[in-house]
Design an enzyme around this catalytic site. Structure first.
Site, PDB file in Angstrom:
ATOM      1  CB  SER A  13      -0.890   0.022   1.244  1.00  0.00           C
ATOM      2  OG  SER A  13      -1.824  -1.015   1.189  1.00  0.00           O
ATOM      3  NE  ARG A  17      -2.739   4.733   0.369  1.00  0.00           N
ATOM      4  CZ  ARG A  17      -3.303   3.573   0.005  1.00  0.00           C
ATOM      5  NH1 ARG A  17      -2.556   2.592  -0.475  1.00  0.00           N
ATOM      6  NH2 ARG A  17      -4.604   3.386   0.127  1.00  0.00           N
ATOM      7  NE  ARG A 114     -10.606  -6.514  -6.282  1.00  0.00           N
ATOM      8  CZ  ARG A 114      -9.511  -6.210  -5.590  1.00  0.00           C
ATOM      9  NH1 ARG A 114      -8.324  -6.443  -6.105  1.00  0.00           N
ATOM     10  NH2 ARG A 114      -9.611  -5.687  -4.395  1.00  0.00           N
ATOM     11  CD  GLN A 160      -8.002  -1.064  -3.182  1.00  0.00           C
ATOM     12  OE1 GLN A 160      -9.056  -1.278  -3.769  1.00  0.00           O
ATOM     13  NE2 GLN A 160      -6.988  -1.916  -3.195  1.00  0.00           N
ATOM     14  CG  ASP A 306      -5.277  -6.871   2.327  1.00  0.00           C
ATOM     15  OD1 ASP A 306      -6.396  -7.060   1.808  1.00  0.00           O
ATOM     16  OD2 ASP A 306      -4.551  -5.902   2.040  1.00  0.00           O
ATOM     17  CE  LYS A 333     -10.572  -6.544   0.274  1.00  0.00           C
ATOM     18  NZ  LYS A 333     -10.163  -5.165   0.087  1.00  0.00           N
ATOM     19  NE  ARG A 337      -7.851 -12.466  -0.924  1.00  0.00           N
ATOM     20  CZ  ARG A 337      -7.075 -11.399  -0.848  1.00  0.00           C
ATOM     21  NH1 ARG A 337      -7.261 -10.502   0.110  1.00  0.00           N
ATOM     22  NH2 ARG A 337      -6.109 -11.209  -1.712  1.00  0.00           N
TER      23      ARG A 337
HETATM   24  C1  S3P Z   1      -5.580  -1.353   0.086  1.00  0.00           C
HETATM   25  C2  S3P Z   1      -6.757  -1.358   0.768  1.00  0.00           C
HETATM   26  C3  S3P Z   1      -7.549  -2.557   1.006  1.00  0.00           C
HETATM   27  C4  S3P Z   1      -6.733  -3.824   0.787  1.00  0.00           C
HETATM   28  C5  S3P Z   1      -5.888  -3.779  -0.430  1.00  0.00           C
HETATM   29  C6  S3P Z   1      -4.953  -2.587  -0.422  1.00  0.00           C
HETATM   30  C7  S3P Z   1      -4.906  -0.071  -0.152  1.00  0.00           C
HETATM   31  O1  S3P Z   1      -8.658  -2.560   0.133  1.00  0.00           O
HETATM   32  O2  S3P Z   1      -7.574  -4.954   0.759  1.00  0.00           O
HETATM   33  O3  S3P Z   1      -5.108  -4.960  -0.544  1.00  0.00           O
HETATM   34  O4  S3P Z   1      -3.704  -0.046  -0.456  1.00  0.00           O
HETATM   35  O5  S3P Z   1      -5.567   0.966  -0.006  1.00  0.00           O
HETATM   36  P1  S3P Z   1     -10.007  -1.762   0.524  1.00  0.00           P
HETATM   37  O6  S3P Z   1      -9.580  -0.534   1.195  1.00  0.00           O
HETATM   38  O7  S3P Z   1     -10.730  -1.490  -0.754  1.00  0.00           O
HETATM   39  O8  S3P Z   1     -10.760  -2.691   1.439  1.00  0.00           O
END
Ligand code: S3P
Length: 425
Positions: A13, A17, A114, A160, A306, A333, A337
């Site tokens: 993550s 970013r 998705r 996200q 996760d 996901k 899952r």
């Molecule tokens: C992530 C947020 C999560 C996570 C993903 C990475 C991110 O998803 O499951 O692997 O980097 O912001 P969601 O925020 O959509 O649940």
């Protein structure tokens, strides 16, 4: 006996970013310990197509990114392929919403399934336009431009979505406020605040005020707690000597797995070491432990979203029946899952049930045996590889290559952790 020492790969993550923020900054940013997995490469590739100079993502190399300013990305004049990476697709939708050209986004079969409306609906309220080519998902075309301010109550907690909206506000230079039903990971907020962007960040609420420019930065990316969780799990149940995991991200909105493991009776120590661009980092020591069942409740789910696959695997080796409540998001996901966890646990002889949005897992000390369908989902492959490393286990995975999505060196590190056990074959 001495502990195995390992440093998990860079946080997925935070790598995403860092790449995006560096692309929107002015001047040259440098990232070390960046993740070099397929997902991180999907983001780097997309940014290059948008005119950003990003040096190759290679293990051990410093990644240099030459930013183009807040809304200076170039029209790629071709589709952006986001591979398996939902974070790439959703964060870029936010950034592209503020750019005055049309871009088509697509991805692999898993990503195309998705949901994207969770991002495009609020971005459309800001003024961006979208053309869905196959319903709620990819491929779709985003047409950005001048944006309006937004204050939005998100129906699902999603970092996200929150990240995409904050990035739209940043690139479009308009105020954005986002509230969510439970706190999701706050990496975007912490990094932006550390770069001087005026920002409110409290549990369940983030609000950004516009700035005219973002400075370039250097960052050593913390180790990924989600990747580390597989090694912690192996150290707990697979008969090694215990591990010392160095420089792991321990941001509480992200590393909720540490608290759940402690409740399960894991012998676990956290040694905080400092912060990197607002992100707390520490060493984590884990020793083999007898585990008891856990209950994970709705408010805690985003902080472990996760890690449910690996926690479910640990629950199958714990005393009692564990329950993971309100984990319906697992259905959207990289695979479904929720269904696949229950089905694969049963396939290796564990009592497990997905009922409504909850997952129930019965603990047992029988050696797990059977074939697991990973559906090319990296986290399912790694979770069941850990279960396959339990003494006496015979777990066959339908494939192992998907681990390259987030953790290319996973099997090597797993072997090191369980050096007195065995790994899944
Ligand atoms: C992530 C947020 C999560 C996570 C993903 C990475 C991110 O998803 O499951 O692997 O980097 O912001 P969601 O925020 O959509 O649940």
């Amino acid at each position: 006996m001495s502990l195995i020492r390992l440093e998990p790969p860079g946080d997925k993550s935070i790598t995403h970013r860092a790449l995006v923020l560096a692309a929107l900054a002015e001047g040259r940013s440098e990232l070390t310990h960046a993740l070099t997995s397929l997902d991180a490469r999907s983001m780097a590739r997309a940014l290059r197509a948008l005119g950003v100079a990003v040096s190759p993502l290679r293990a051990g190399a410093t990644v240099a990114v030459t930013g183009r300013g807040l809304s200076g990305l170039a029209d790629p004049r071709r589709a952006l392929h986001c591979g398996n990476s939902g974070t790439t697709a959703r964060l870029l939708l936010g950034v592209l919403a503020a750019h005055p050209f049309a871009v088509r986004l697509t991805g692999d079969a898993s990503l195309r399934r998705r949901p994207m409306r969770r991002v495009t609906v609020p971005l459309a309220a800001m003024g961006a336009r979208f053309e869905e080519l196959r319903g709620d998902g990819l491929p779709l075309v985003v047409r950005g431009g001048t944006l309006r301010p937004l204050d939005y109550q998100m129906p699902v907690a999603s970092a996200q979505v929150k990240g995409a909206l904050l990035l739209a506000g940043l690139a479009g230079r308009v105020p954005v406020g986002v509230s969510e039903p439970a706190p999701s990971r706050d990496h975007t907020e912490r990094m932006l605040a550390a770069l001087g962007v005026p920002l409110v960040n409290r549990p369940g609420r983030a609000a950004l005020s516009p700035v005219e420019r973002l400075p370039a930065f250097t960052l050593r990316i913390p180790g990924d707690p989600s990747s580390a969780a597989f090694l912690m799990a192996a150290a707990l149940i697979a008969g090694g000597r215990g591990v010392l995991l160095e420089n792991v991200g321990i941001n509480p909105t992200r590393a909720g797995v540490l608290a759940v493991l402690q409740r399960m009776g894991a012998r676990l120590e956290i040694v905080p070491k400092g912060t990197a661009l607002g992100e707390p980092v520490g060493d984590v020591i884990v020793r083999p432990s007898d585990l008891k069942a856990c209950r994970v409740e709705a408010a805690e789910v985003p902080a472990v979203i996760d890690e449910i696959p690996v926690l479910a695997v640990l629950a199958s080796r714990a005393r009692g029946t564990s329950v993971f409540e309100e984990v319906g998001e697992l259905r959207v996901k990289e695979s479904n899952r929720l269904e696949l966890l229950a089905r694969n646990l049963r396939a290796v002889g564990v009592g497990a049930e997905a009922q409504g949005d909850s997952l129930w897992v019965e603990g047992s000390d029988r050696p797990p045996r059977g074939r697991v369908e990973t559906a090319w989902d990296h986290r399912l492959a790694m979770a069941f590889a850990v279960l396959g490393a339990v003494p006496g286990a015979r777990v066959r995975l339908s494939e192992k290559d998907s681990v390259a999505v987030s953790y290319p060196g996973f099997f090597e590190d797993l072997r090191a952790v369980v050096s007195r056990g065995k790994t899944a074959g």
